[in-house]
Design an enzyme around this catalytic site. Structure first.
Site, PDB file in Angstrom:
ATOM      1  N   ASP A  34     -51.652 -45.518 -36.548  1.00  0.00           N
ATOM      2  CA  ASP A  34     -51.879 -45.410 -35.089  1.00  0.00           C
ATOM      3  C   ASP A  34     -53.096 -46.204 -34.626  1.00  0.00           C
ATOM      4  O   ASP A  34     -53.007 -47.020 -33.695  1.00  0.00           O
ATOM      5  CB  ASP A  34     -51.901 -43.953 -34.592  1.00  0.00           C
ATOM      6  CG  ASP A  34     -52.975 -43.057 -35.174  1.00  0.00           C
ATOM      7  OD1 ASP A  34     -53.684 -43.480 -36.111  1.00  0.00           O
ATOM      8  OD2 ASP A  34     -53.107 -41.909 -34.682  1.00  0.00           O
ATOM      9  N   SER A  56     -56.941 -30.010 -33.779  1.00  0.00           N
ATOM     10  CA  SER A  56     -57.896 -30.378 -32.729  1.00  0.00           C
ATOM     11  C   SER A  56     -57.170 -30.964 -31.512  1.00  0.00           C
ATOM     12  O   SER A  56     -57.579 -30.731 -30.379  1.00  0.00           O
ATOM     13  CB  SER A  56     -58.954 -31.341 -33.258  1.00  0.00           C
ATOM     14  OG  SER A  56     -58.341 -32.455 -33.832  1.00  0.00           O
ATOM     15  N   GLU A  87     -62.009 -36.332 -28.215  1.00  0.00           N
ATOM     16  CA  GLU A  87     -62.178 -36.302 -29.672  1.00  0.00           C
ATOM     17  C   GLU A  87     -62.846 -37.583 -30.183  1.00  0.00           C
ATOM     18  O   GLU A  87     -63.737 -37.544 -31.027  1.00  0.00           O
ATOM     19  CB  GLU A  87     -60.805 -36.112 -30.328  1.00  0.00           C
ATOM     20  CG  GLU A  87     -60.875 -35.966 -31.829  1.00  0.00           C
ATOM     21  CD  GLU A  87     -59.656 -35.276 -32.435  1.00  0.00           C
ATOM     22  OE1 GLU A  87     -58.736 -34.903 -31.685  1.00  0.00           O
ATOM     23  OE2 GLU A  87     -59.634 -35.112 -33.665  1.00  0.00           O
ATOM     24  N   ASP A 111     -51.881 -37.881 -32.369  1.00  0.00           N
ATOM     25  CA  ASP A 111     -51.871 -36.420 -32.290  1.00  0.00           C
ATOM     26  C   ASP A 111     -51.838 -35.945 -30.839  1.00  0.00           C
ATOM     27  O   ASP A 111     -51.154 -34.982 -30.497  1.00  0.00           O
ATOM     28  CB  ASP A 111     -53.112 -35.850 -32.991  1.00  0.00           C
ATOM     29  CG  ASP A 111     -53.191 -36.292 -34.439  1.00  0.00           C
ATOM     30  OD1 ASP A 111     -52.188 -36.830 -34.948  1.00  0.00           O
ATOM     31  OD2 ASP A 111     -54.258 -36.119 -35.057  1.00  0.00           O
TER      32      ASP A 111
HETATM   33  C1  GLA Z   1     -55.604 -38.141 -38.322  1.00  0.00           C
HETATM   34  C2  GLA Z   1     -55.869 -38.809 -36.991  1.00  0.00           C
HETATM   35  C3  GLA Z   1     -54.595 -39.476 -36.471  1.00  0.00           C
HETATM   36  C4  GLA Z   1     -54.018 -40.401 -37.540  1.00  0.00           C
HETATM   37  C5  GLA Z   1     -53.853 -39.664 -38.850  1.00  0.00           C
HETATM   38  C6  GLA Z   1     -53.394 -40.560 -39.972  1.00  0.00           C
HETATM   39  O1  GLA Z   1     -54.735 -37.063 -38.161  1.00  0.00           O
HETATM   40  O2  GLA Z   1     -56.294 -37.851 -36.056  1.00  0.00           O
HETATM   41  O3  GLA Z   1     -54.884 -40.189 -35.296  1.00  0.00           O
HETATM   42  O4  GLA Z   1     -54.831 -41.538 -37.676  1.00  0.00           O
HETATM   43  O5  GLA Z   1     -55.066 -39.056 -39.243  1.00  0.00           O
HETATM   44  O6  GLA Z   1     -52.132 -41.079 -39.714  1.00  0.00           O
END
Ligand code: GLA
Length: 375
Positions: free
Chosen positions: A35, A119, A151, A163
């Site tokens: 991402d 989160s 965040e 997320d």
């Molecule tokens: C964490 C980060 C996400 C993503 C994942 C790995 O969860 O919050 O944005 O980068 O790691 O895919």
């Protein structure tokens, strides 16, 4: 959960909340660490949710309490920089930019540190609740953006947008295919039986592993720009140019970049396979993704590796760590007829190695952020 948040609000502040909202945790089917590199991800919202009940407070003040941490804290939004879960709430209030105050009660069944993006469930639910308090109408994408800035900019976890977009935009029974450079979205019906095995190994992302990886990816892009000046994202490196990438990058940047480029191709292909119901081939990609996370991105743990290996031996169609890694959960794709046998075998192998049985749950694809009735 809504009832819990409302009840906690009344018990703590002596009045009813004005509004409430909830948002789900997520499990990422495939597309790990793509991402923030401008690649695709394929998350599914899980049934576990975080609910935020909200009411007004004096300007510039946040009073917060949660079912996990039952003493109310009072924060001066202009001065204080709290640590822990309240930092996320302060981040949301700052990202929204108003000068009002709020009282907030939080109830959640999304386990923190399990790789389920607890989160983002908190920040997206809080952003929605705060917007209801202000009578502001924010779209799902706007809520995701507020939560991401909370965040990323305020708490300082250099996460990507997956997320928050999942918590805001998920649909029941669907996986969300999100292209993180363009933020284009599409929905794919979730077929197959997906299980989650929680290794119980907890990690704190703010503690730095994710931030370090992100810095390595940025360093890789800076070097690769010498080869391809218009390169903006690591995920956009042409998959056919791997020899050139290998020549241009020293370790560990080479391994990190190979993971991101490979995972990007796997995720786009995986989304097509899932859409066509080709679960067996999709499952193979899950194993490949885990191997890439383990060997190239170096974000696995012995517990995660053991679960994936045991699942494979017992006949799972696919298995991989999900979320950032360094602990948390394994996602398994199984044939229902073999489910009981696979789960028993994984539990047994884990207990033999680590002396305890890991909890195993079923993934039920649920919906994104929503307003909840105040009780
Ligand atoms: C964490 C980060 C996400 C993503 C994942 C790995 O969860 O919050 O944005 O980068 O790691 O895919």
């Amino acid at each position: 959960m809504t009832a819990n948040a409302s009840a906690l609000f009344r018990a703590s502040f002596g009045v009813a909340p004005m509004a409430a909202a909830s948002a789900p945790g997520r499990v990422n089917l495939i597309g790990e660490h793509t991402d923030y590199n401008g690649g695709p991800v394929l998350p599914v919202a899980v049934a576990a949710r975080t609910t935020v009940a909200i009411g007004p407070a004096e300007p510039g003040v946040l009073e917060a309490i949660s079912t996990r941490d039952r003493s109310a804290v009072r924060i001066d939004l202009r001065e204080d920089r709290p640590a822990g879960w309240t930092a996320y709430l302060v981040g949301v209030m700052r990202a929204l930019g108003g000068d009002g105050g709020a009282r907030v009660a939080v109830a959640s069944d999304v386990p923190p540190g399990a790789g389920l993006a607890s989160s983002a469930a908190l920040t997206v639910a809080a952003a929605k609740a705060a917007s209801l308090l202000d009578n502001a109408r924010l779209t799902g994408r706007q809520l995701a953006s507020v939560a991401f800035r909370a965040e990323h900019d305020h708490v300082g976890v250099h996460c990507g947008i997956m997320d928050h977009m999942s918590a805001a935009l998920a649909r029941p029974g669907r996986a969300l295919l999100l292209e993180c450079a363009s933020l284009a979205t599409s929905y794919i019906p979730l077929r197959g039986r997906f299980l989650l095995v929680d290794t119980g190994v907890r990690r704190d992302l703010a503690a730095g592993a994710l931030n370090r990886r992100r810095a390595e990816c940025e360093a890789a892009v800076a070097r690769l720009k010498l080869e391809l000046p218009e390169l903006l994202w690591l995920a956009s490196w042409p998959a056919g140019w791997l020899p050139r990438l290998k020549r241009a990058l020293p370790e560990p940047l080479r391994s990190r970049a190979l993971h991101v480029v490979g995972e990007t191709a796997r995720t786009r292909f995986g989304a097509q396979l899932l859409a066509r119901g080709r679960l067996k081939r999709f499952g193979e990609l899950l194993f490949e993704s885990h191997e890439s996370c383990r060997r190239l991105y170096d974000c696995s743990t012995p517990e995660l590796d053991l679960v994936v290996a045991a699942a494979r031996r017992a006949g799972a169609l696919g298995a991989r760590l999900t979320g950032a890694g360094w602990g948390g959960s394994v996602l398994m794709l199984v044939d229902r007829r073999r489910e009981a046998r696979i789960v028993a075998a994984v539990r047994r192998a884990f207990a033999r190695a680590f002396g305890r049985e890991p909890p195993v749950g079923v993934v039920n694809a649920s919906g994104g952020v929503r307003r909840e009735p105040v009780r």
